[in-house]
Design an enzyme around this catalytic site. Structure first.
Site, PDB file in Angstrom:
ATOM      1  N   TYR A   1      -8.920   3.514  14.184  1.00 22.88           N
ATOM      2  CA  TYR A   1      -7.696   2.752  14.086  1.00 22.88           C
ATOM      3  C   TYR A   1      -7.514   1.836  15.351  1.00 22.88           C
ATOM      4  CZ  TYR A   1      -2.671   1.502  15.105  1.00 22.88           C
ATOM      5  OH  TYR A   1      -1.545   0.873  15.392  1.00 22.88           O
TER       6      TYR A   1
ATOM      7  N   THR B   1       0.961  -1.260  -0.049  1.00 24.93           N
ATOM      8  CA  THR B   1      -0.161   0.058   0.118  1.00 24.93           C
ATOM      9  C   THR B   1       0.847   1.277   0.113  1.00 24.93           C
ATOM     10  OG1 THR B   1       0.053   0.137   2.411  1.00 24.93           O
ATOM     11  CG2 THR B   1      -1.752  -1.449   1.526  1.00 24.93           C
TER      12      THR B   1
ATOM     13  N   SER C   1      -2.230   1.699   9.540  1.00 24.34           N
ATOM     14  CA  SER C   1      -1.771   2.124  11.084  1.00 24.34           C
ATOM     15  C   SER C   1      -1.914   3.756  11.493  1.00 24.34           C
ATOM     16  CB  SER C   1      -0.232   1.811  10.960  1.00 24.34           C
ATOM     17  OG  SER C   1       0.559   2.457   9.966  1.00 24.34           O
TER      18      SER C   1
ATOM     19  N   LYS D   1      -7.826  -2.189  15.859  1.00 22.02           N
ATOM     20  CA  LYS D   1      -6.367  -3.199  16.291  1.00 22.02           C
ATOM     21  C   LYS D   1      -7.462  -3.950  17.578  1.00 22.02           C
ATOM     22  CE  LYS D   1      -2.940  -3.279  15.584  1.00 22.02           C
ATOM     23  NZ  LYS D   1      -2.099  -4.345  14.369  1.00 22.02           N
TER      24      LYS D   1
ATOM     25  N   THR E   1      -0.861  -2.472  19.311  1.00 21.32           N
ATOM     26  CA  THR E   1      -0.649  -1.234  19.865  1.00 21.32           C
ATOM     27  C   THR E   1      -1.024  -1.007  21.353  1.00 21.32           C
ATOM     28  OG1 THR E   1      -1.079   1.033  19.453  1.00 21.32           O
ATOM     29  CG2 THR E   1      -2.602  -0.438  18.597  1.00 21.32           C
ATOM     30  N   ASP E   2      -0.573   0.033  22.015  1.00 21.04           N
ATOM     31  CA  ASP E   2      -1.065   0.468  23.338  1.00 21.04           C
ATOM     32  C   ASP E   2      -2.171   1.236  23.109  1.00 21.04           C
ATOM     33  OD1 ASP E   2      -0.126   2.614  22.211  1.00 21.04           O
ATOM     34  OD2 ASP E   2       1.167   3.210  24.059  1.00 21.04           O
ATOM     35  N   GLU E   3      -2.587   1.634  21.858  1.00 18.31           N
ATOM     36  CA  GLU E   3      -3.737   2.442  21.735  1.00 18.31           C
ATOM     37  C   GLU E   3      -5.222   1.823  21.945  1.00 18.31           C
ATOM     38  OE1 GLU E   3      -3.427   5.078  18.384  1.00 18.31           O
ATOM     39  OE2 GLU E   3      -1.399   5.081  18.277  1.00 18.31           O
TER      40      GLU E   3
ATOM     41  N   ARG F   1      -7.241  16.919  16.682  1.00 15.28           N
ATOM     42  CA  ARG F   1      -7.596  15.631  16.045  1.00 15.28           C
ATOM     43  C   ARG F   1      -8.859  15.233  16.905  1.00 15.28           C
ATOM     44  NH1 ARG F   1      -3.335  10.759  17.112  1.00 15.28           N
ATOM     45  NH2 ARG F   1      -2.694  11.150  14.817  1.00 15.28           N
ATOM     46  N   PRO F   2     -10.111  14.872  16.327  1.00 14.56           N
ATOM     47  CA  PRO F   2     -11.070  14.509  16.873  1.00 14.56           C
ATOM     48  C   PRO F   2     -10.760  13.117  17.907  1.00 14.56           C
ATOM     49  CG  PRO F   2     -11.688  14.485  14.697  1.00 14.56           C
ATOM     50  CD  PRO F   2     -10.182  14.735  14.933  1.00 14.56           C
TER      51      PRO F   2
HETATM   52  P1  NAD Z   1       3.095   0.758   8.276  1.00 19.00           P
HETATM   53  O1  NAD Z   1       1.956   1.636   7.941  1.00 19.00           O
HETATM   54  O2  NAD Z   1       4.273   1.572   8.293  1.00 19.00           O
HETATM   55  O3  NAD Z   1       3.214  -0.478   7.694  1.00 19.00           O
HETATM   56  C1  NAD Z   1       2.317  -1.433   7.247  1.00 19.00           C
HETATM   57  C2  NAD Z   1       2.480  -2.480   6.275  1.00 19.00           C
HETATM   58  O4  NAD Z   1       1.399  -3.358   5.847  1.00 19.00           O
HETATM   59  C3  NAD Z   1       2.659  -1.750   4.924  1.00 19.00           C
HETATM   60  O5  NAD Z   1       3.996  -2.422   4.209  1.00 19.00           O
HETATM   61  C4  NAD Z   1       1.623  -2.030   4.066  1.00 19.00           C
HETATM   62  O6  NAD Z   1       2.114  -2.070   2.739  1.00 19.00           O
HETATM   63  C5  NAD Z   1       1.035  -3.437   4.600  1.00 19.00           C
HETATM   64  N1  NAD Z   1      -0.236  -3.691   4.360  1.00 19.00           N
HETATM   65  C6  NAD Z   1      -1.251  -2.812   4.749  1.00 19.00           C
HETATM   66  N2  NAD Z   1      -2.235  -3.478   4.338  1.00 19.00           N
HETATM   67  C7  NAD Z   1      -2.300  -4.612   3.923  1.00 19.00           C
HETATM   68  C8  NAD Z   1      -3.010  -5.628   3.484  1.00 19.00           C
HETATM   69  N3  NAD Z   1      -4.387  -5.459   3.337  1.00 19.00           N
HETATM   70  N4  NAD Z   1      -2.444  -6.796   3.148  1.00 19.00           N
HETATM   71  C9  NAD Z   1      -0.905  -6.968   3.078  1.00 19.00           C
HETATM   72  N5  NAD Z   1      -0.382  -5.946   3.501  1.00 19.00           N
HETATM   73  C10 NAD Z   1      -0.690  -4.909   4.050  1.00 19.00           C
HETATM   74  O7  NAD Z   1       2.707   0.380   9.851  1.00 19.00           O
HETATM   75  P2  NAD Z   1       3.859   0.187  10.960  1.00 19.00           P
HETATM   76  O8  NAD Z   1       4.202   1.431  11.850  1.00 19.00           O
HETATM   77  O9  NAD Z   1       5.018  -0.394  10.824  1.00 19.00           O
HETATM   78  O10 NAD Z   1       3.224  -0.741  12.090  1.00 19.00           O
HETATM   79  C11 NAD Z   1       3.088  -2.370  11.897  1.00 19.00           C
HETATM   80  C12 NAD Z   1       2.175  -2.901  13.010  1.00 19.00           C
HETATM   81  O11 NAD Z   1       2.778  -2.582  14.083  1.00 19.00           O
HETATM   82  C13 NAD Z   1       0.735  -2.547  13.005  1.00 19.00           C
HETATM   83  O12 NAD Z   1       0.167  -3.763  13.064  1.00 19.00           O
HETATM   84  C14 NAD Z   1       0.468  -1.624  14.075  1.00 19.00           C
HETATM   85  O13 NAD Z   1      -0.769  -1.599  14.403  1.00 19.00           O
HETATM   86  C15 NAD Z   1       1.678  -1.833  15.117  1.00 19.00           C
HETATM   87  N6  NAD Z   1       2.061  -0.946  15.972  1.00 19.00           N
HETATM   88  C16 NAD Z   1       2.711   0.081  15.390  1.00 19.00           C
HETATM   89  C17 NAD Z   1       3.409   1.208  16.081  1.00 19.00           C
HETATM   90  C18 NAD Z   1       4.023   2.381  15.584  1.00 19.00           C
HETATM   91  O14 NAD Z   1       4.170   3.484  16.288  1.00 19.00           O
HETATM   92  N7  NAD Z   1       4.018   2.475  14.477  1.00 19.00           N
HETATM   93  C19 NAD Z   1       3.337   1.051  17.398  1.00 19.00           C
HETATM   94  C20 NAD Z   1       2.639  -0.244  17.991  1.00 19.00           C
HETATM   95  C21 NAD Z   1       2.292  -1.174  17.036  1.00 19.00           C
HETATM   96  P1  TYD Z   2       1.098  10.047  15.484  1.00 15.74           P
HETATM   97  O1  TYD Z   2       2.414  10.058  15.061  1.00 15.74           O
HETATM   98  O2  TYD Z   2      -0.011  10.208  14.520  1.00 15.74           O
HETATM   99  O3  TYD Z   2       0.764   8.619  16.351  1.00 15.74           O
HETATM  100  P2  TYD Z   2      -0.311   8.338  17.316  1.00 15.74           P
HETATM  101  O4  TYD Z   2      -1.695   9.261  16.952  1.00 15.74           O
HETATM  102  O5  TYD Z   2      -0.607   6.914  16.792  1.00 15.74           O
HETATM  103  O6  TYD Z   2       0.021   8.600  18.651  1.00 15.74           O
HETATM  104  O7  TYD Z   2       1.012  11.266  16.503  1.00 15.74           O
HETATM  105  C1  TYD Z   2       1.762  11.387  17.638  1.00 15.74           C
HETATM  106  C2  TYD Z   2       1.065  12.587  18.562  1.00 15.74           C
HETATM  107  O8  TYD Z   2       1.569  13.742  17.648  1.00 15.74           O
HETATM  108  C3  TYD Z   2      -0.401  12.517  18.684  1.00 15.74           C
HETATM  109  O9  TYD Z   2      -0.601  13.191  19.895  1.00 15.74           O
HETATM  110  C4  TYD Z   2      -0.887  13.695  17.520  1.00 15.74           C
HETATM  111  C5  TYD Z   2       0.291  14.377  17.325  1.00 15.74           C
HETATM  112  N1  TYD Z   2       0.422  14.982  15.914  1.00 15.74           N
HETATM  113  C6  TYD Z   2       0.241  16.204  15.838  1.00 15.74           C
HETATM  114  O10 TYD Z   2       0.204  17.178  16.828  1.00 15.74           O
HETATM  115  N2  TYD Z   2       0.448  16.972  14.661  1.00 15.74           N
HETATM  116  C7  TYD Z   2       0.594  16.003  13.366  1.00 15.74           C
HETATM  117  O11 TYD Z   2       0.746  16.706  12.066  1.00 15.74           O
HETATM  118  C8  TYD Z   2       0.644  14.688  13.735  1.00 15.74           C
HETATM  119  C9  TYD Z   2       0.651  13.623  12.501  1.00 15.74           C
HETATM  120  C10 TYD Z   2       0.279  14.197  14.945  1.00 15.74           C
END
Ligand code: NAD
Ligand code: TYD
Length: 347
Positions: A155, A36, A85, A159, A130-132, A286-287
């Site tokens: 989101y 994606t 994500s 999850k 995720t912790d969310e 953000r809402p």
């Molecule tokens: P990301 O958005 O960077 O990557 C997601 C990947 O999944 C991409 O490569 C995308 O192409 C692939 N993908 C999306 N939809 C798909 C589908 N239908 N079929 C196959 N592949 C698909 O996400 P990320 O930040 O690397 O997060 C990875 C995982 O870790 C997620 O499950 C997320 O919920 C979890 N997570 C993320 C964070 C964070 O801070 N980013 C923290 C805790 C947990």
């Molecule tokens: P984000 O990186 O989107 O992660 P998450 O919402 O999953 O925690 O956002 C981190 C924090 O930063 C969140 O409190 C929202 C805020 N934020 C901004 O203030 N401005 C922005 O443009 C973005 C993307 C996030």
């Protein structure tokens, strides 16, 4: 061992794939990713020719495809990271999150259930979450593995739902599983729609830094390679049917983090101190914005001996250096679809 990693071309997934491919030459790592907007094979250029690595382009929502690859490769383990994500995108299009995060997860669970039904020994379905899912904390307290789920965004609701399905497949069908719930990651290859990479990119380009609301929202930040190390540990040593919380012991209010980033970037870009801070613009909130996330990671620390290996200062320095040294990567991912999203989101 044949291990299927889903979402391996994304931010965290690519670090997990690299770690598994380079650490365990005796395993074959199969990376399934739909590529994606968030998936990028450039993230894995350095290991794409490794003998123990194979990539499939495919969608986890496509049940027939998921069953087909299970049938052909008979995986021993799954590390499931594929997901939509980004919270802001989930507010605009919740159904995309239902499809990938819930239906996609259930398709994988069904395939594992079917192909492991006669022999579950040594099999493991590892769901990365995720912790969310726990919702929002007030000023005090930490999320533990016992905290009840209270997701507030589409989101986190998707999850949370996928976590429940994984648990239910363990209870109902005896599927061996483990779940981890991690705090906010940052590091190389982070897609520049999330706070830290977006702001690094905007500082480089001299664009405004859109801080939501009053900026007093708190997140617990973890360097992505430390998350990948924790995933490796949980996959190998985590107990069946357990959940592990993973976090950085590293809480920052957004505005303090943004100001630190501005200072570090001024220094790196040899701009006079205060240049980047002038780009800060408070914008509409953000809402449903969760006030505070903070993880109690003592279970994984005590039971599996994990702890973060870098301080936030070291991790941020590595991250900034990576983005400055990989401007082409940034350019490639910020063109096309992303530009369209950015214009709609922030105009
Ligand atoms: P990301 O958005 O960077 O990557 C997601 C990947 O999944 C991409 O490569 C995308 O192409 C692939 N993908 C999306 N939809 C798909 C589908 N239908 N079929 C196959 N592949 C698909 O996400 P990320 O930040 O690397 O997060 C990875 C995982 O870790 C997620 O499950 C997320 O919920 C979890 N997570 C993320 C964070 C964070 O801070 N980013 C923290 C805790 C947990
Ligand atoms: P984000 O990186 O989107 O992660 P998450 O919402 O999953 O925690 O956002 C981190 C924090 O930063 C969140 O409190 C929202 C805020 N934020 C901004 O203030 N401005 C922005 O443009 C973005 C993307 C996030």
């Amino acid at each position: 061992m044949k291990i299927l990693v889903t979402g391996g071309a994304g931010f965290i997934g690519s670090h997990v794939v690299r770690r598994m491919v380079t650490t365990y030459s005796e395993y074959t790592i199969y990376n399934l990713d739909a590529l994606t907007y968030a998936g990028n094979l450039e993230n894995l250029k350095d290991i794409e020719k490794a003998a123990n690595y194979k990539f499939f382009k495919g969608d986890i929502v496509d049940e027939a495809f998921v069953f087909e690859i299970f049938k052909e490769y008979n995986f021993d383990g799954i590390i499931h990271l594929a997901a939509e994500s980004h919270v802001d995108r989930s507010i605009k299009d919740p159904l995309a999150f239902v499809k990938t995060n819930i239906i996609g997860t259930v398709n994988l669970l069904n395939a594992a259930k079917e192909f492991w039904k006669d022999d579950k020994k040594g099999k493991k379905f590892y769901h990365v979450s995720t912790d969310e899912v726990y919702g929002s904390l007030g000023a005090n307290g930490l999320f533990t593995e016992e905290t009840s789920y209270q997701p507030n965004s589409p989101y986190s609701a998707s999850k949370a739902s996928s976590d429940h399905f994984v648990r239910a497949y363990g209870e109902t069908y005896g599927l061996p599983y483990v779940i981890s719930n991690c705090s906010n990651n940052y590091g190389p290859n982070h897609f520049p729609e999330k706070l830290i990479p977006l702001f690094i990119n905007n500082i480089i380009e001299g664009k405004s830094l859109p801080v939501y609301g009053n900026g007093k929202y708190t997140r617990d930040w973890l360097f992505v390679e430390d998350h990948a190390a924790a995933i490796d540990l949980v996959f190998h040593k985590g107990k069946n049917r357990e959940t592990y919380n993973i976090g950085g012991f590293n809480e920052w209010q957004n505005i303090d983090l943004v100001k630190l980033l501005c200072k570090l970037m001024d220094n790196k870009l040899q701009r006079s101190l205060g240049t980047s801070e002038k780009l800060i613009a408070y914008v509409k909130d953000r809402p449903g914005h969760d006030l505070r996330y903070a993880i109690d990671a003592s279970k994984i620390s005590k039971e599996l001996g994990w702890k973060p290996s870098v301080t936030f200062e070291e991790g941020l320095e590595k991250t900034i250096n990576w983005f400055l040294e990989n401007k082409e990567w940034l350019l490639n991912v910020t063109s096309g679809e992303y530009q369209d999203y950015y214009n709609k989101m922030y105009s």
